[in-house]
Write an enzyme that holds these catalytic residues in place. Sequence first.
Site, PDB file in Angstrom:
ATOM      1  N   CYS A   2       0.828  -1.221   0.000  1.00 41.96           N
ATOM      2  CA  CYS A   2       0.000   0.000   0.000  1.00 41.96           C
ATOM      3  C   CYS A   2       0.860   1.267   0.000  1.00 41.96           C
ATOM      4  O   CYS A   2       2.059   1.214   0.269  1.00 41.96           O
ATOM      5  CB  CYS A   2      -0.899   0.057   1.233  1.00 41.96           C
ATOM      6  SG  CYS A   2      -1.834  -1.443   1.538  1.00 41.96           S
TER       7      CYS A   2
HETATM    8  N1  GLN Z   1      -1.256  -6.503   4.461  1.00 48.58           N
HETATM    9  C1  GLN Z   1      -2.128  -5.379   4.306  1.00 48.58           C
HETATM   10  C2  GLN Z   1      -3.336  -5.698   3.460  1.00 48.58           C
HETATM   11  O1  GLN Z   1      -3.494  -6.758   2.979  1.00 48.58           O
HETATM   12  C3  GLN Z   1      -1.400  -4.182   3.739  1.00 48.58           C
HETATM   13  C4  GLN Z   1      -0.949  -4.453   2.379  1.00 48.58           C
HETATM   14  C5  GLN Z   1      -0.091  -3.380   1.831  1.00 48.58           C
HETATM   15  O2  GLN Z   1       0.687  -2.705   2.504  1.00 48.58           O
HETATM   16  N2  GLN Z   1      -0.169  -3.302   0.557  1.00 48.58           N
HETATM   17  O3  GLN Z   1      -4.133  -4.830   3.267  1.00 48.58           O
END
Ligand code: GLN
Length: 229
Positions: A2
């Site tokens: 993210c």
């Molecule tokens: N693990 C978290 C999720 O699945 C954050 C993923 C991320 O940082 N892209 O939302």
Amino acid sequence: MCRHLGWLGAPVPVSALVLDPPSGLLVQSYSPRRQKHGTINADGWGVGFFDGGVRRWRSDKPLWGDASFASVAPALRSDCFVAAVRSATVGMPIEPSASAPFSDGTWLLSHNGIVDRAVLPASATAESTVDSAVLAAHIFERGMGALGDTVARVGTRDPGARLNILAANGSSLLATTWGDTLFSLHRDDGIVLASEPYDDDPSWRDIPDRHLVEVTGTNLTLTPLEGPS
Ligand code: GLN
């Protein structure tokens, strides 16, 4: 994974930092420039801000498809907010409550990364079963004053974890770097923390890995985090 962004400063429209910049979160949702894990962030988005209480708008859809938010965002002015676009980790639920920012009613919190939920205590207060929500509940339960310690402990229990946290309470920002990028920008009207620069301003500073970042007023302090090497 993210991408997230936090603002502390003068009141500005959410759109000015999230939608309008040439490489803002909107563009990062389909074309991030510094992302190490994942290629697009299409599994949801969220914005949280303060206007006496915590206000949140979260979705499980791509940010680029939300014409209603684009229409309203210029009217959402705040002096402190957290926004995020999400690339779901494999196996995690895709639902609005799995999108950051998470909240305990006082803080807004976003997690960029991944953590094995088995190293976290089961929480009755997690907003979703997504790892980030369980981690957020654990961080809230230990208290935001222990954020650096909590991240280092979780990172020790799960050496594969990436634990970039970004949190705000209306008068301060707190962040950690643990496995992914984070940048800061000091503007005349406030301070931005973001997973990656939203433009090519040479003033963006790359925050080193495994640090706690605290922003109050116009001050930004960095503290190294201890943990496994
Ligand atoms: N693990 C978290 C999720 O699945 C954050 C993923 C991320 O940082 N892209 O939302």
